[in-house]
Structures are given as C-alpha cells and as structure tokens.
Scaffold this motif. Structure first.
Motif, PDB file in Angstrom:
ATOM      1  N   VAL A 170     -11.891 -10.304   7.303  1.00 28.50           N
ATOM      2  CA  VAL A 170     -11.739 -10.985   6.022  1.00 28.50           C
ATOM      3  C   VAL A 170     -10.262 -10.991   5.654  1.00 28.50           C
ATOM      4  CG1 VAL A 170     -12.242  -8.853   4.740  1.00 28.50           C
ATOM      5  CG2 VAL A 170     -12.393 -11.047   3.578  1.00 28.50           C
ATOM      6  N   ASP A 171      -9.787 -12.172   5.252  1.00 31.16           N
ATOM      7  CA  ASP A 171      -8.443 -12.336   4.709  1.00 31.16           C
ATOM      8  C   ASP A 171      -8.585 -12.871   3.298  1.00 31.16           C
ATOM      9  OD1 ASP A 171      -6.245 -12.077   7.017  1.00 31.16           O
ATOM     10  OD2 ASP A 171      -8.043 -12.981   7.864  1.00 31.16           O
ATOM     11  N   SER A 172      -7.820 -12.311   2.372  1.00 28.78           N
ATOM     12  CA  SER A 172      -7.945 -12.738   0.983  1.00 28.78           C
ATOM     13  C   SER A 172      -6.608 -12.701   0.258  1.00 28.78           C
ATOM     14  CB  SER A 172      -8.946 -11.852   0.233  1.00 28.78           C
ATOM     15  OG  SER A 172      -9.032 -12.218  -1.133  1.00 28.78           O
ATOM     16  N   GLN A 173      -6.364 -13.760  -0.514  1.00 28.66           N
ATOM     17  CA  GLN A 173      -5.285 -13.736  -1.496  1.00 28.66           C
ATOM     18  C   GLN A 173      -5.910 -13.162  -2.764  1.00 28.66           C
ATOM     19  OE1 GLN A 173      -3.892 -17.750  -1.848  1.00 28.66           O
ATOM     20  NE2 GLN A 173      -3.155 -17.845   0.261  1.00 28.66           N
ATOM     21  N   MET A 174      -5.757 -11.878  -2.934  1.00 25.94           N
ATOM     22  CA  MET A 174      -6.491 -11.197  -3.991  1.00 25.94           C
ATOM     23  C   MET A 174      -6.046 -11.677  -5.372  1.00 25.94           C
ATOM     24  SD  MET A 174      -7.182  -7.316  -2.656  1.00 25.94           S
ATOM     25  CE  MET A 174      -5.491  -6.725  -2.719  1.00 25.94           C
ATOM     26  N   ALA A 175      -7.010 -11.681  -6.283  1.00 24.58           N
ATOM     27  CA  ALA A 175      -6.720 -12.091  -7.652  1.00 24.58           C
ATOM     28  C   ALA A 175      -5.633 -11.208  -8.250  1.00 24.58           C
ATOM     29  CB  ALA A 175      -7.995 -12.001  -8.499  1.00 24.58           C
ATOM     30  N   ASP A 176      -4.785 -11.824  -9.070  1.00 28.09           N
ATOM     31  CA  ASP A 176      -3.703 -11.084  -9.714  1.00 28.09           C
ATOM     32  C   ASP A 176      -4.251 -10.366 -10.946  1.00 28.09           C
ATOM     33  OD1 ASP A 176      -1.283 -10.067 -10.454  1.00 28.09           O
ATOM     34  OD2 ASP A 176      -0.571 -11.916 -11.394  1.00 28.09           O
ATOM     35  N   VAL A 177      -5.003  -9.303 -10.674  1.00 28.47           N
ATOM     36  CA  VAL A 177      -5.642  -8.517 -11.728  1.00 28.47           C
ATOM     37  C   VAL A 177      -5.324  -7.048 -11.500  1.00 28.47           C
ATOM     38  CG1 VAL A 177      -7.529 -10.136 -12.215  1.00 28.47           C
ATOM     39  CG2 VAL A 177      -7.763  -8.479 -10.356  1.00 28.47           C
ATOM     40  N   SER A 178      -5.466  -6.259 -12.528  1.00 28.28           N
ATOM     41  CA  SER A 178      -5.072  -4.852 -12.446  1.00 28.28           C
ATOM     42  C   SER A 178      -5.882  -4.088 -11.405  1.00 28.28           C
ATOM     43  CB  SER A 178      -5.215  -4.186 -13.819  1.00 28.28           C
ATOM     44  OG  SER A 178      -6.558  -4.255 -14.278  1.00 28.28           O
ATOM     45  N   TYR A 179      -7.191  -4.402 -11.292  1.00 31.20           N
ATOM     46  CA  TYR A 179      -7.999  -3.625 -10.353  1.00 31.20           C
ATOM     47  C   TYR A 179      -7.635  -3.955  -8.898  1.00 31.20           C
ATOM     48  CZ  TYR A 179     -11.118  -7.766 -10.625  1.00 31.20           C
ATOM     49  OH  TYR A 179     -11.649  -9.042 -10.625  1.00 31.20           O
ATOM     50  N   ALA A 180      -7.102  -5.157  -8.626  1.00 27.98           N
ATOM     51  CA  ALA A 180      -6.635  -5.479  -7.277  1.00 27.98           C
ATOM     52  C   ALA A 180      -5.376  -4.664  -6.957  1.00 27.98           C
ATOM     53  CB  ALA A 180      -6.354  -6.961  -7.151  1.00 27.98           C
ATOM     54  N   ARG A 181      -4.492  -4.538  -7.929  1.00 26.94           N
ATOM     55  CA  ARG A 181      -3.279  -3.742  -7.712  1.00 26.94           C
ATOM     56  C   ARG A 181      -3.625  -2.268  -7.547  1.00 26.94           C
ATOM     57  NH1 ARG A 181      -1.609  -7.666 -11.492  1.00 26.94           N
ATOM     58  NH2 ARG A 181      -2.012  -6.308 -13.283  1.00 26.94           N
ATOM     59  N   ASP A 182      -4.587  -1.801  -8.347  1.00 26.19           N
ATOM     60  CA  ASP A 182      -5.024  -0.403  -8.205  1.00 26.19           C
ATOM     61  C   ASP A 182      -5.651  -0.176  -6.826  1.00 26.19           C
ATOM     62  OD1 ASP A 182      -4.187   0.015 -10.786  1.00 26.19           O
ATOM     63  OD2 ASP A 182      -6.191  -0.124 -11.671  1.00 26.19           O
ATOM     64  N   LEU A 183      -6.443  -1.153  -6.384  1.00 25.05           N
ATOM     65  CA  LEU A 183      -7.080  -1.048  -5.069  1.00 25.05           C
ATOM     66  C   LEU A 183      -6.031  -0.961  -3.969  1.00 25.05           C
ATOM     67  CD1 LEU A 183      -9.526  -1.221  -3.130  1.00 25.05           C
ATOM     68  CD2 LEU A 183      -9.261  -3.715  -3.224  1.00 25.05           C
ATOM     69  N   ALA A 184      -4.997  -1.781  -4.071  1.00 22.05           N
ATOM     70  CA  ALA A 184      -3.943  -1.767  -3.046  1.00 22.05           C
ATOM     71  C   ALA A 184      -3.329  -0.377  -2.916  1.00 22.05           C
ATOM     72  CB  ALA A 184      -2.873  -2.795  -3.388  1.00 22.05           C
ATOM     73  N   VAL A 185      -3.116   0.279  -4.035  1.00 23.15           N
ATOM     74  CA  VAL A 185      -2.560   1.639  -4.007  1.00 23.15           C
ATOM     75  C   VAL A 185      -3.524   2.584  -3.303  1.00 23.15           C
ATOM     76  CG1 VAL A 185      -1.837   3.604  -5.412  1.00 23.15           C
ATOM     77  CG2 VAL A 185      -1.172   1.279  -6.081  1.00 23.15           C
ATOM     78  N   SER A 186      -4.815   2.510  -3.646  1.00 19.50           N
ATOM     79  CA  SER A 186      -5.820   3.406  -3.044  1.00 19.50           C
ATOM     80  C   SER A 186      -5.953   3.160  -1.550  1.00 19.50           C
ATOM     81  CB  SER A 186      -7.179   3.205  -3.732  1.00 19.50           C
ATOM     82  OG  SER A 186      -7.123   3.594  -5.089  1.00 19.50           O
ATOM     83  N   LEU A 187      -5.867   1.894  -1.131  1.00 15.57           N
ATOM     84  CA  LEU A 187      -5.952   1.571   0.287  1.00 15.57           C
ATOM     85  C   LEU A 187      -4.731   2.090   1.042  1.00 15.57           C
ATOM     86  CD1 LEU A 187      -7.301  -2.088   0.020  1.00 15.57           C
ATOM     87  CD2 LEU A 187      -8.531  -0.150   1.019  1.00 15.57           C
ATOM     88  N   GLU A 188      -3.570   1.883   0.473  1.00 16.57           N
ATOM     89  CA  GLU A 188      -2.345   2.318   1.145  1.00 16.57           C
ATOM     90  C   GLU A 188      -2.243   3.841   1.221  1.00 16.57           C
ATOM     91  OE1 GLU A 188       0.451   0.187  -1.260  1.00 16.57           O
ATOM     92  OE2 GLU A 188       0.628  -1.459   0.193  1.00 16.57           O
ATOM     93  N   ARG A 189      -2.829   4.531   0.240  1.00 17.23           N
ATOM     94  CA  ARG A 189      -2.848   5.997   0.250  1.00 17.23           C
ATOM     95  C   ARG A 189      -3.897   6.550   1.218  1.00 17.23           C
ATOM     96  NH1 ARG A 189      -1.816   9.326  -4.286  1.00 17.23           N
ATOM     97  NH2 ARG A 189      -4.007   9.945  -4.212  1.00 17.23           N
ATOM     98  N   GLY A 190      -4.829   5.695   1.633  1.00 19.65           N
ATOM     99  CA  GLY A 190      -5.911   6.148   2.497  1.00 19.65           C
ATOM    100  C   GLY A 190      -7.063   6.770   1.743  1.00 19.65           C
ATOM    101  N   ASP A 191      -7.137   6.548   0.418  1.00 19.33           N
ATOM    102  CA  ASP A 191      -8.237   7.099  -0.371  1.00 19.33           C
ATOM    103  C   ASP A 191      -9.525   6.309  -0.158  1.00 19.33           C
ATOM    104  OD1 ASP A 191      -6.505   8.978  -1.435  1.00 19.33           O
ATOM    105  OD2 ASP A 191      -5.993   7.744  -3.169  1.00 19.33           O
ATOM    106  N   ILE A 192      -9.400   5.021   0.137  1.00 16.70           N
ATOM    107  CA  ILE A 192     -10.551   4.171   0.428  1.00 16.70           C
ATOM    108  C   ILE A 192     -10.450   3.741   1.883  1.00 16.70           C
ATOM    109  CG2 ILE A 192     -11.701   1.984  -0.081  1.00 16.70           C
ATOM    110  CD1 ILE A 192     -10.838   2.283  -2.966  1.00 16.70           C
ATOM    111  N   THR A 193     -11.485   4.026   2.657  1.00 15.98           N
ATOM    112  CA  THR A 193     -11.418   3.808   4.111  1.00 15.98           C
ATOM    113  C   THR A 193     -12.647   3.105   4.668  1.00 15.98           C
ATOM    114  OG1 THR A 193     -12.377   5.993   4.534  1.00 15.98           O
ATOM    115  CG2 THR A 193      -9.965   5.853   4.428  1.00 15.98           C
ATOM    116  N   GLN A 194     -13.456   2.492   3.800  1.00 20.82           N
ATOM    117  CA  GLN A 194     -14.703   1.882   4.253  1.00 20.82           C
ATOM    118  C   GLN A 194     -14.809   0.444   3.771  1.00 20.82           C
ATOM    119  OE1 GLN A 194     -17.211   3.527   6.004  1.00 20.82           O
ATOM    120  NE2 GLN A 194     -16.226   5.531   6.041  1.00 20.82           N
TER     121      GLN A 194
END
Length: 246
Positions: free
Chosen positions: A96-120
């Motif tokens: 899946v490729d996505s231009q994620m919506a410019d919303v706060s939860y997308a930015r928060d998600l990016a941080v969690s993904l880059e930190r490795g907190d979300i891995t599934q």
C-alpha cells in the motif's frame, strides 16, 4: 452470506517520506498482505494466503480505505479518491502506498512508526476461493472492495469469523474455540442479574476447557517476559467456573 475476515502481518518494507515539508504532507509505503506465510496456530489449524489471491480484486479497482486500527474515524487515504494505491508484488504480497491526509493523527502515526512502536499491518477482506491442505486453510482468492488496510497497535491475525471457525472445526475434527467477546457478554448478563441460557452455559463450559488447556501450556512453559500471566489466567478460570455453576 460471506463474512468479513481480518488478518494481520508484521509490517515490512516500511517507508515514511516527507513529500512536502512546508505543507507537512507524508507519504506511506508498506506491505499490507503477505503471501505464502504460514499463520500462527488458530486453534488446531493454520492459514496461508496464497500468491495471486488479490489479483482479481485489484484488477477491478476496489474501494479500499487506509486506516489506523480499522477505525473509520482515523482515515489516512482511500483508493477511490486516489490517495491510496494497492499494488500486488508477484509471489510476495500486496503493498500500500498513500499520500496520507494532512491531519494530526497521521503525523502522530508517522512518529510511532519511525520509533518502531507500531510494527503491524492488518487488512479486512472477504474470502472468495479457498481450500484445505491437511490442517492448513489455503486462501486462493480474496475480495477487498469495501474493506480496508490498517496499521495496527495490536495484531488480530486470529480474528476469524464464526463461519470459518466452524468450517475449520468440521475439517480438523476439533471443537471451535469460543469467542472471547461472547464469553464476556455472558459474564455481563449474569452480573446484570439475567438468567444464563443453555447456549451460554455451553459457551462457558467450552471456555473453561480452553482456559484449562492454556493453563496446562503455561505450566509447561519456561518463565519469561512473553509468558501469559498465569495468575490472570487462573483468576479468569475461577470466574468462569463460578459462572458455569449458576
């Protein structure tokens, strides 16, 4: 009537790109469906999504949402709007490729993904063609139209429908494991002063047997940080025993 299924896989090939620093747009890439990977034990049987399972549905331009935790309120992109794209990689799976919506939860998600907190990653779909090889459920065709792909905090690979669990029980000759949600509803009914029905009594008895097997397995396992909390399981078992005796 077909029932929606939900499966999860480890998130691989993850890429988060800041496409436009000024506008704050984020682009996501990851593998949402993994082919030819044997699932965890799902109650005496396992499952494998076969290569090419999504070929037909993807050729029909399905409308698929890209979500967080399967929550429609946390929409990141959608294939129908062109903000998400699903691409099948032969023999490997679906990306899946996505231009994620410019919303706060997308930015928060990016941080969690880059930190490795979300891995599934997880996806919701309908089985259109399947079969059995021994005790392995092989899925040859899926329908994604109206379904979703999600990044998830807690995986739900074993969240099989009641219909599939029943089919698996018939195939393997083993009773289907009770749904945790159904057991919880039965407990709630009794606590609310309602009479436990015959069906719920059987449900509790089945849950008792399943938890007993869990305790046996826990007793045989070496202690470790990943072990199921034995004390919690024993408490749950006593609770179910009391309920079954009502």
């Amino acid at each position: 009537m077909r029932t929606r299924e939900v499966r999860a896989f480890p998130l691989t090939d993850l890429r988060i790109t800041r496409a436009d620093e000024k506008l704050g747009r984020l682009e996501f890439h990851g593998r949402s469906i993994v082919y030819d990977s044997l699932s965890e034990d799902m109650g005496g049987w396992r499952e494998r999504i076969m290569p090419g399972a999504a070929t037909r549905t993807l050729s029909q331009s399905p409308d698929v949402r890209f979500l967080i935790n399967h929550d429609p309120n946390l929409l990141l992109g959608r294939t129908a709007s062109g903000t998400a794209t699903l691409t099948e990689e032969p023999e490997a799976g679906v990306d899946v490729d996505s231009q994620m919506a410019d919303v706060s939860y997308a930015r928060d998600l990016a941080v969690s993904l880059e930190r490795g907190d979300i891995t599934q990653m997880s996806f919701g779909f309908w089985v259109t063609a399947d079969g059995w090889a021994g005790n392995t459920h092989e899925v040859f065709g899926i329908d994604l139209d109206g379904g979703d792909v999600s990044v998830v905090t807690y995986p739900a690979f074993a969240a099989t429908s009641a219909e599939l669990r029943s089919a698996a029980a018939r195939h393997t000759g083993r009773p289907a494991a009770p749904e945790p949600e159904a057991v919880t509803r039965a407990l709630s009914e009794v606590r609310a002063g309602k009479v436990l029905s015959a069906a719920n009594r059987q449900l509790v008895a089945d849950a008792h047997d399943a938890l007993g097997a869990l305790l046996d397995a826990a007793d045989r396992s070496a202690p470790g940080p990943q072990a199921y909390p034995l004390e919690r399981a024993q408490h749950r078992l006593r609770e179910l025993e009391m309920l079954a005796s009502l």
